[in-house]
Design a protein around this motif. Structure first.
Motif, mmCIF file in Angstrom:
data_model
loop_
_atom_site.group_PDB
_atom_site.id
_atom_site.type_symbol
_atom_site.label_atom_id
_atom_site.label_comp_id
_atom_site.label_asym_id
_atom_site.label_seq_id
_atom_site.Cartn_x
_atom_site.Cartn_y
_atom_site.Cartn_z
ATOM 1 N N ALA A 166 0.814 -1.155 0.022
ATOM 2 C CA ALA A 166 -0.021 0.032 -0.037
ATOM 3 C C ALA A 166 0.984 1.258 0.153
ATOM 4 N N GLU A 167 1.835 1.168 0.728
ATOM 5 C CA GLU A 167 3.050 2.313 0.781
ATOM 6 C C GLU A 167 3.538 2.520 -0.480
ATOM 7 N N ALA A 168 3.968 1.487 -1.122
ATOM 8 C CA ALA A 168 4.672 1.646 -2.587
ATOM 9 C C ALA A 168 3.376 2.289 -3.621
ATOM 10 N N ALA A 169 2.347 1.748 -3.440
ATOM 11 C CA ALA A 169 1.200 2.309 -4.469
ATOM 12 C C ALA A 169 0.958 3.629 -4.101
ATOM 13 N N GLY A 170 0.923 4.036 -2.796
ATOM 14 C CA GLY A 170 0.648 5.642 -2.466
ATOM 15 C C GLY A 170 1.750 6.400 -3.045
ATOM 16 N N ALA A 171 3.224 5.999 -2.892
ATOM 17 C CA ALA A 171 4.180 6.517 -3.103
ATOM 18 C C ALA A 171 4.331 6.948 -4.868
ATOM 19 N N LEU A 172 3.697 5.732 -5.508
ATOM 20 C CA LEU A 172 3.761 5.718 -6.990
ATOM 21 C C LEU A 172 2.612 6.936 -7.502
ATOM 22 N N ALA A 173 1.610 6.933 -6.698
ATOM 23 C CA ALA A 173 0.735 7.937 -7.101
ATOM 24 C C ALA A 173 1.245 9.385 -6.905
ATOM 25 N N ALA A 174 1.884 9.472 -5.794
ATOM 26 C CA ALA A 174 2.594 10.798 -5.414
ATOM 27 C C ALA A 174 3.657 11.133 -6.508
ATOM 28 N N LEU A 175 4.238 10.200 -7.005
ATOM 29 C CA LEU A 175 5.303 10.451 -7.871
ATOM 30 C C LEU A 175 4.650 10.834 -9.297
ATOM 31 N N GLU A 176 3.467 10.268 -9.924
ATOM 32 C CA GLU A 176 2.661 10.659 -10.703
ATOM 33 C C GLU A 176 2.248 12.047 -10.611
ATOM 34 N N ARG A 177 1.556 12.540 -9.302
ATOM 35 C CA ARG A 177 1.340 13.784 -9.253
ATOM 36 C C ARG A 177 2.488 14.747 -9.278
ATOM 37 N N ASP A 178 3.549 14.387 -8.787
ATOM 38 C CA ASP A 178 4.851 15.220 -8.628
ATOM 39 C C ASP A 178 5.426 15.449 -10.288
ATOM 40 N N ARG A 179 5.161 14.445 -11.076
ATOM 41 C CA ARG A 179 5.598 14.571 -12.471
ATOM 42 C C ARG A 179 4.800 15.547 -13.016
ATOM 43 N N ALA A 180 3.397 15.546 -12.800
ATOM 44 C CA ALA A 180 2.563 16.474 -13.524
ATOM 45 C C ALA A 180 2.923 17.756 -13.256
ATOM 46 N N ALA A 181 3.253 18.094 -11.775
ATOM 47 C CA ALA A 181 3.597 19.509 -11.040
ATOM 48 C C ALA A 181 4.633 20.056 -11.877
ATOM 49 N N LEU A 182 5.692 18.962 -12.095
ATOM 50 C CA LEU A 182 7.057 19.223 -12.533
ATOM 51 C C LEU A 182 6.661 19.764 -14.095
ATOM 52 N N ALA A 183 5.827 19.185 -14.734
ATOM 53 C CA ALA A 183 5.616 19.375 -16.116
ATOM 54 C C ALA A 183 5.062 21.025 -16.121
ATOM 55 N N ARG A 184 3.854 21.052 -15.167
ATOM 56 C CA ARG A 184 3.456 22.507 -15.105
ATOM 57 C C ARG A 184 4.216 23.518 -15.024
ATOM 58 N N HIS A 185 4.869 23.439 -13.891
ATOM 59 C CA HIS A 185 6.123 24.469 -13.586
ATOM 60 C C HIS A 185 7.105 24.656 -14.574
ATOM 61 N N LYS A 186 7.478 23.646 -15.003
ATOM 62 C CA LYS A 186 8.312 24.129 -16.272
ATOM 63 C C LYS A 186 7.580 24.832 -17.525
#
Length: 340
Positions: A162-182
């Motif tokens: 469950a922790e790995a799944a949560g971290a994966l979801a957060a990773l995808e959110r951070d990737r999307a944020a990274l693209a927006r900020h860029k």
């Protein structure tokens, strides 16, 4: 409307000139209010310069958000790796426990499938009954303990997954944020470059020299705040003249917080990535007590940061197009001074 502009560069036709100037004026007007129809050329130049400075400021804030999202991606990847390692280790424990229970079940099957307690009661050797009963109790306890460990391990592996799944979801959110900020950074820098092209060469040079200048400050305490601060300052001096590159941590180029992180890394100190986090990386001191090597954060949101170099100056990576350089410590409103 554009008679005060710098003469057109060779190779640009009238349509292109009109497009560039219209975009520049629209950007400045949107941010600062449209200039009156009879505005003087000097007013228009000042409006454009203010808009360039504002765009650089907004791009810098977006850059620090980009840096934070990128740092979070690294943290999430670490969480995922740790959770996956924990799950793998727990799976090994589960396999071992299942094998142990399988051995116990096999032993019972080989005894004829009769409950061990019944087989004991039918024993023809009553003299050893108590010893065997004690052994049976111990075997039952071992089975109970093993089953308890198995249940615990199964809960643990479910938690790790469950922790790995949560971290994966957060990773995808951070990737999307990274693209927006860029995208935000690149758009604002592009608009700033358009505005700069509308300014005469002398105005562009003045903007580059003192885009954010204010009172130079009167600090005189030049003894370093710490040995680490002195080592970091010596490293920062080696970076003088290297270009501003947003999102970069050196050694070829830097953004503002990237320069601070790199300089302190040369002194053996691991600073966080963003200017907002760096302002809390040590002990806050008054500006009047700033010493060489101290971190100087600017604006209320600490969206820019430099290093006090003594003699009323800081070393910092200013903005795109400006190399790492010295500037007055009072070039922008100081929000905090931190001694690492």
């Amino acid at each position: 409307m554009v008679s005060h502009r710098r003469p057109t560069r060779p190779g640009l036709d009238r349509g292109v000139r009109a497009t560039v100037l219209s975009a520049a004026v629209a950007t400045a007007a949107a941010a600062l209010g449209a200039a009156p129809a009879g505005a003087a050329p000097e007013e228009t130049r000042e409006t454009a310069k203010e808009a360039v400075d504002r765009l650089y400021t907004e791009a810098e804030r977006a850059t620090e958000r980009y840096n934070g999202a990128r740092e979070n991606i690294g943290l999430q990847r670490g969480r995922i790796a740790r959770a996956q390692d924990a799950a793998a280790r727990t799976q090994e424990d589960i396999n071992r426990l299942r094998a142990s229970l399988g051995s116990m079940a096999g032993a019972q099957y080989r005894s004829g499938g009769i409950d061990p307690s019944v087989a004991l009661l039918l024993s023809s050797d009553p003299d050893t009954f108590l010893d065997r009963a004690a052994a049976l109790d111990r075997a039952g306890e071992r089975r109970a303990v093993t089953l308890g460990k198995l249940r615990h391990a199964q809960r643990k592996i479910a938690q790790s997954r469950a922790e790995a799944a949560g971290a994966l979801a957060a990773l995808e959110r951070d990737r999307a944020a990274l693209a927006r900020h860029k995208n935000t950074v690149e758009a604002k820098l592009d608009r700033a470059r358009q505005l700069l092209r509308t300014l005469p060469g002398t105005d562009r040079e003045a903007l580059g020299r003192a885009s954010r200048s204010a009172s130079p400050g009167t600090l005189t305490a030049d003894a370093p705040g710490s040995a680490r601060g002195l080592a970091a300052l010596m490293a920062a001096r080696q970076a003088l003249g290297r270009p501003y590159v947003w999102g970069a941590t050196g050694p070829a180029g830097f953004d503002c917080s990237g320069l601070m992180q790199w300089a302190y890394a040369q002194a053996g100190v691991a600073l966080p990535r963003t200017s907002q986090a760096q302002r809390y990386a040590g002990r806050v001191v008054p500006l009047s007590q700033a010493r060489p090597g101290d971190l100087v954060a600017y604006r209320a949101d600490a969206s820019h940061i430099g290093m006090y170099a003594g003699n009323g100056q800081v070393i910092h990576a200013p903005y795109p197009g400006a190399p790492v350089r010295y500037d007055p410590v009072g070039m922008m409103p100081v929000s905090s001074v931190t001694r690492v």
